[in-house]
Design a protein around this motif. Sequence first.
Motif, short mmCIF file in Angstrom:
data_model
loop_
_atom_site.label_atom_id
_atom_site.label_comp_id
_atom_site.label_asym_id
_atom_site.label_seq_id
_atom_site.Cartn_x
_atom_site.Cartn_y
_atom_site.Cartn_z
N ASN A 218 5.75 -0.12 9.65
CA ASN A 218 4.59 -0.35 8.80
C ASN A 218 5.01 -0.46 7.34
OD1 ASN A 218 5.09 2.34 8.00
ND2 ASN A 218 3.65 3.13 9.54
N ASP A 219 4.06 -0.73 6.47
CA ASP A 219 4.37 -0.93 5.05
C ASP A 219 5.03 0.29 4.43
OD1 ASP A 219 3.27 -3.46 5.24
OD2 ASP A 219 1.34 -2.90 4.36
N GLU A 220 4.57 1.48 4.82
CA GLU A 220 5.12 2.71 4.26
C GLU A 220 6.61 2.85 4.62
OE1 GLU A 220 4.15 7.52 4.32
OE2 GLU A 220 3.65 6.28 6.05
N VAL A 222 8.69 0.39 5.67
CA VAL A 222 9.47 -0.72 5.09
C VAL A 222 9.77 -0.44 3.62
CG1 VAL A 222 9.40 -3.16 4.47
CG2 VAL A 222 8.66 -2.44 6.75
N ALA A 223 8.79 0.07 2.89
CA ALA A 223 9.01 0.41 1.48
C ALA A 223 10.08 1.48 1.33
CB ALA A 223 7.71 0.86 0.84
N ARG A 226 13.49 -0.04 1.95
CA ARG A 226 13.92 -0.91 0.85
C ARG A 226 14.24 -0.11 -0.41
NH1 ARG A 226 10.94 -5.63 2.41
NH2 ARG A 226 12.48 -6.99 3.38
N ARG A 262 5.26 -7.86 12.68
CA ARG A 262 5.77 -6.59 12.15
C ARG A 262 7.18 -6.71 11.59
NH1 ARG A 262 2.85 -1.42 12.25
NH2 ARG A 262 0.95 -1.84 13.44
N PRO A 265 8.56 -9.12 7.64
CA PRO A 265 8.95 -8.71 6.28
C PRO A 265 10.42 -8.31 6.14
CG PRO A 265 6.88 -7.67 6.93
CD PRO A 265 7.46 -8.28 8.16
#
Length: 397
Positions: A218-220, A222-223, A226, A262, A265
């Motif tokens: 999820n975005d959390e 992936v952040a 990164r 999913r 990104p």
Amino acid sequence: MATFSMRFLGCKVSQTDAQLVRERLLGDGHTEVADAGDVAVVNTCCVTHEAVRKSRHAAARAARAHQRVYVTGCGANLAPGGFDGLPDNVVVVPRRSEDTPAAVAGDVGAIGCVQADARLDRVRAFVKIQDGCSFSCNFCVIPLVRGPSRSRPAAAVLHEIERRVAQGHREVVLTGINLGCYRDREAGYRLARLVREAGATPGLARLRLSSIEVNHVNDELVAALRDTTTVSRHLHVPLQSGDDAVLRDMARRYTAHAYLNRVAPLQDDFNLTTDVIVGFPTETEAAFRNTLAAVDQAGITKVHVFPYSPRPGTKTATDDPVPPQVKKERSARLRAASQAASLARWRGKLGTEDVVLVDRPGRGYGDDYSPWLVDAPVGELVRVCARAVSEEGILAA
């Protein structure tokens, strides 16, 4: 004092579980030897029929060279009777991973002189943060042999990472059966926060996840991957099938389209690898072609191919209609596609530099877990330039 040897079969979690038994025996003052000794511990796997066969063979071979053999791990928990007929010096230990070290060590017995710490026997350290799974895919025996999902306290995980770094390990791999289920509710941790704090450990050069289910990408997370500079640009995300009907019959909780969305990104800068089951009972030729297409669209390089093997206690335990020859032929096609994708990625690195962790003589892995052929001391992180590509990996200048 007893002498002992260790062997594990299967996944990185099995390797980590074996290491915990090893550390306990060393801590109790026993001595590790390469092969023959007083005691052997064989940490087994049961994910396929072939894995069970290999586990039984390893136990039988160890019985010929040791006074006592302890059979531990998933194979022991699935069917202790699967090791019947082996010599009398083989002892099956059907315990959860947390309880196995004490069970084995208690039977072997401690001695007076103990060691303060036991260094891992490999270049990278595998740190288990979670075990078990609370989902029930129709083909999967893991919830039966490992139990429901449970997580280690974040403080214990972070302390172990600090200890491994202090021992000299440059890379740490966070392992578990279902990493995305990691929770330390009392301390307020989910996986993303743990990644950030683990990655900030002083002296740690590289942090990697062993595997993550696509529903947890999820975005959390992936952040966090990164933003954390020590995180390796590699992620292993099991696919199992690229066909929606097969995924539904597997009870996998996502579609091929959802999987692709999913991982999209991550495609630009992460090397994506995966697991695929070939020859699931409802897999047709058309369904298999959908898997080939999904692997290609996701930009996946390395595919770990598992010919379907019915497992006792699962919903598909008695269902195996795809002929072995068809499984073999499809597996070969998928492995060929995987090798072609890997070679393409490696060729794209020609003339570029990378930092390689040398984990065995002449070989190592780059930041994105691409294999390199490099002449450098084992355990070193070395900066290299890609000058050529072979079937085995990238040749360093």
